[in-house]
Every structure is written in structure tokens, then in C-alpha cells.
Design an enzyme around this catalytic site. Structure first.
Site, PDB file in Angstrom:
ATOM      1  N   GLN A  83       3.463  -4.343 -31.573  1.00 36.71           N
ATOM      2  CA  GLN A  83       2.966  -5.815 -31.653  1.00 36.71           C
ATOM      3  C   GLN A  83       3.489  -6.763 -30.852  1.00 36.71           C
ATOM      4  O   GLN A  83       4.826  -6.779 -30.764  1.00 36.71           O
ATOM      5  CB  GLN A  83       3.190  -6.160 -33.275  1.00 36.71           C
ATOM      6  CG  GLN A  83       2.681  -7.395 -33.449  1.00 36.71           C
ATOM      7  CD  GLN A  83       0.965  -7.387 -33.812  1.00 36.71           C
ATOM      8  OE1 GLN A  83       0.353  -6.438 -33.918  1.00 36.71           O
ATOM      9  NE2 GLN A  83       0.439  -8.512 -33.416  1.00 36.71           N
TER      10      GLN A  83
ATOM     11  N   LYS B 198      -4.065  -4.666 -40.104  1.00 32.72           N
ATOM     12  CA  LYS B 198      -4.510  -3.494 -39.181  1.00 32.72           C
ATOM     13  C   LYS B 198      -4.035  -2.290 -40.221  1.00 32.72           C
ATOM     14  O   LYS B 198      -4.974  -1.600 -40.287  1.00 32.72           O
ATOM     15  CB  LYS B 198      -3.429  -3.356 -38.140  1.00 32.72           C
ATOM     16  CG  LYS B 198      -3.965  -4.347 -36.938  1.00 32.72           C
ATOM     17  CD  LYS B 198      -2.846  -4.322 -35.923  1.00 32.72           C
ATOM     18  CE  LYS B 198      -3.047  -5.414 -34.743  1.00 32.72           C
ATOM     19  NZ  LYS B 198      -2.103  -5.780 -33.783  1.00 32.72           N
TER      20      LYS B 198
ATOM     21  N   ASP C  99      -3.665   0.178 -27.231  1.00 36.51           N
ATOM     22  CA  ASP C  99      -3.977  -1.031 -26.563  1.00 36.51           C
ATOM     23  C   ASP C  99      -4.365  -1.135 -25.393  1.00 36.51           C
ATOM     24  O   ASP C  99      -4.938  -2.309 -24.824  1.00 36.51           O
ATOM     25  CB  ASP C  99      -2.589  -2.035 -26.576  1.00 36.51           C
ATOM     26  CG  ASP C  99      -2.198  -2.971 -27.919  1.00 36.51           C
ATOM     27  OD1 ASP C  99      -3.244  -3.312 -28.666  1.00 36.51           O
ATOM     28  OD2 ASP C  99      -1.025  -2.864 -28.273  1.00 36.51           O
TER      29      ASP C  99
END
Ligand SMILES: Nc1nc(=O)c2c([nH]1)NC[C@@H]1CN(c3ccc(C(=O)N[C@@H](CCC(=O)O)C(=O)O)cc3)C=[N+]21
Length: 282
Positions: A96, A52, A119
């Protein structure tokens, strides 16, 4: 057999984003900012976070990773999230997952400012997805739709069978396919006679984390297979589908690696850009 090449498709999207971001930085005087919170030492998470970071740097997104020890107390983690919510230069916050045991991920996700939720995991954004309202879409499911679109595969009217009911893949993927007029069946560990159902699928998506789970006997001739699994084996990275066994039976299939994974990252960049444009325009 058509190979649904996520690596290539993601690269095309990332090149387009890079140009777009360069123009926006010019106009607004700052780049989009993404904060990634990584708690603990989970090995796969380290790999994803590094991927990422690299993708962000390449696209012109300023990403910062906050690495916290596995024994970080819940209150301290929540404090970090609140600090990031308040920062003007941060447009997106990604926590995460999975978190180390002892930490309550849902409480943390609830705390992320929905406007910075790249997200799409905040309950408000999940609700918006369910209601077909605009908002950030979870990266893996949205990346899958973009990949299908790229290859002209339209879920409308098709029987889309999803194996796996997680909050991050199965459930939101079902909603996205439904919004695109697919007929959706979600299967899981308690489903009876799973092969009888997967064999009905025009599009079969597997996201359960079991190497080679989806075998040729479980799909009909000419189906499209989307493999969301990423399993580290002695043989390297493997998906949830038996790729070798399936390739002569299916019309199209995503490889692992190089399929859904890179699309997830491209979608994260897209979501970050959307948070940024919404925030600089306020
Ligand atoms: N808050 C949160 N958001 C996520 O989006 C999220 C997460 N947590 N936790 C874990 C899963 C998994 N995920 C992947 C991202 C990139 C690849 C990826 O780049 N895969 C490469 C290979 C990478 C490798 O070598 O392992 C590929 O399939 O070609 C895979 C998986 C994001 N997830």
C-alpha cells in the site's frame, strides 16, 4: 448526462469473479491468496485496505493484511516482501502506497516477484505495459478502461487529455489509452495554458488531488470526464472535478465516491485471479 457508475459496474464484475473463483477453488484445492502490506497509520490507506479486505472476502480470495509500524526499517520491510515472494499460498502482493517517509518505495516495488505484482508497478511489468505485452495492469487505469468499455465509450481516435503524470495513474493510463488507439496528451503542474488543452479533450481524466480543480470552463460541451481524485473535505469525499458545475456540460462523468475507486478494487481482484491462474497452471 450519463453517470458512469463505478460502484454498480464493479459489483457486476465482482459477482462474475465470485462465481469463477468458486469453480477454481474446487479444481485447484485452494483459494487465490493476496497479501497486503500496510506500513504506518495513514488514515486514507486504512480505509482503502479495509475496502480491499472486504471485497476479497466477498469474492472468495484469501487476503491477509500485514500491518507494520511506521518506523519499520527498510531491511525489515524488504525481508517481509521476500518471505511473501517465497510463499506458495500467496499469489499477489500489494504494498500500500504511500509509504511513511524514510522508506524507499521503489526499492520495495523492485523486489516484489513480477509474477505476484497485482499492482503492475514492478519495472518489468511497467515495461511490458509500454511494449503492449501481456501482464498485470495498474488497477486504477485498468479499472477506468473497463468502466469506459462498460458504457460503450471507445477511446479510439479520440483526444484523451490526462491531467497528472504519476507512476500509478497518469503514466500507465496514458499507455492504456494509447494501446486503445486514443490520441493522448499528458498535462501536469508545469503545463502552460492547461485550460486550452483540457478544452480539446473528448475524454478528460483528472488525477492530481485538488478538490474541484476541473471546472466547466476547462472542458468542451459533450466531453467525457473521468475523475480520479479522492479528497477528504469538510463536505465529505470530493473528486478533482467540479461535479455540480460540470454535469450540465458533459456527456458523461464519473462520480466521487462511487466512480473510479470501486473499479480500482474490482481490478485488484481481477489481477489477483490472473496471478493465481498463472501460478496454479505452472
Ligand atoms: N499499492 C497501491 N495500490 C493501489 O491501488 C493504491 C495504493 N497503493 N494507494 C492508494 C491508492 C488509492 N486507491 C483507492 C482504492 C479504493 C478506493 C475506493 O474504494 N473509493 C471509494 C470510497 C472509499 C472511501 O470512503 O474513502 C469510492 O471512490 O467510492 C479509492 C482509492 C488505491 N490505491
Amino acid at each position: 448526462m450519463l453517470l458512469l457508475n463505478g460502484k454498480e459496474t464493479a459489483a457486476t464484475i465482482r459477482a462474475r469473479l465470485k462465481t469463477e473463483i468458486a469453480g477454481l477453488v474446487e479444481a485447484h484445492g485452494r483459494p487465490p491468496g493476496l497479501a497486503v502490506i500496510l506500513v504506518g497509520e495513514d488514515a486514507p490507506s486504512q480505509v482503502y485496505v479495509r475496502n480491499k479486505e472486504r471485497a476479497c472476502a466477498d469474492a472468495g480470495i484469501a487476503s491477509q493484511t500485514f500491518r507494520l509500524p511506521a518506523d519499520t526499517p527498510q531491511a525489515e520491510l524488504e525481508g517481509h516482501i521476500q518471505d511473501l515472494n517465497a510463499r506458495e499460498d500467496i499469489d499477489g502482493i500489494l504494498l500500500q502506497l504511500p509509504l511513511p517517509t524514510g522508506l524507499d518505495s521503489q526499492r520495495c516495488l523492485d523486489l516484489i516477484d513480477p509474477a505476484k505484482d497485482v499492482d503492475g508497478f514492478h519495472p518489468v511489468n511497467m515495461g511490458r505495459l509500454l511494449l503492449n505485452l501481456p501482464g498485470p495492469k495498474p488497477c486504477t487505469p485498468a479499472g477506468i478502461l473497463t468502466l469506459l468499455d462498460h458504457y460503450g465509450i471507445d477511446p479510439a481516435g479520440k483526444h484523451c487529455v490526462i491531467v497528472g503524470r504519476s507512476n500509478i495513474v497518469g503514466k500507465p493510463l496514458a499507455q492504456l489509452l494509447l494501446a486503445r488507439h486514443g490520441t493522448v496528451t499528458v498535462c501536469h503542474s508545469r503545463t502552460r495554458d492547461l485550460p486550452a488543452i483540457t478544452r480539446q479533450g473528448d475524454i478528460v481524466c483528472v488525477a492530481i488531488g485538488r478538490t474541484g480543480f476541473l471546472t466547466p470552463e476547462m472542458v468542451k460541451e459533450g466531453a467525457v470526464v473521468v475523475d480520479v481524485g479522492i479528497n477528504r473535505t469538510d463536505d465529505g469525499l470530493k473528486g478533482d472535478a467540479d461535479f455540480d458545475g460540470l454535469q450540465d456540460k458533459v456527456a458523461a462523468i464519473t462520480p466521487v465516491p462511487g466512480g473510479v475507486g470501486p473499479m480500482t478494487i474490482a481490478q485488484l481482484l481481477l489481477n489477483t485471479l490472473e496471478s493465481y491462474t498463472a501460478r496454479v497452471q505452472r
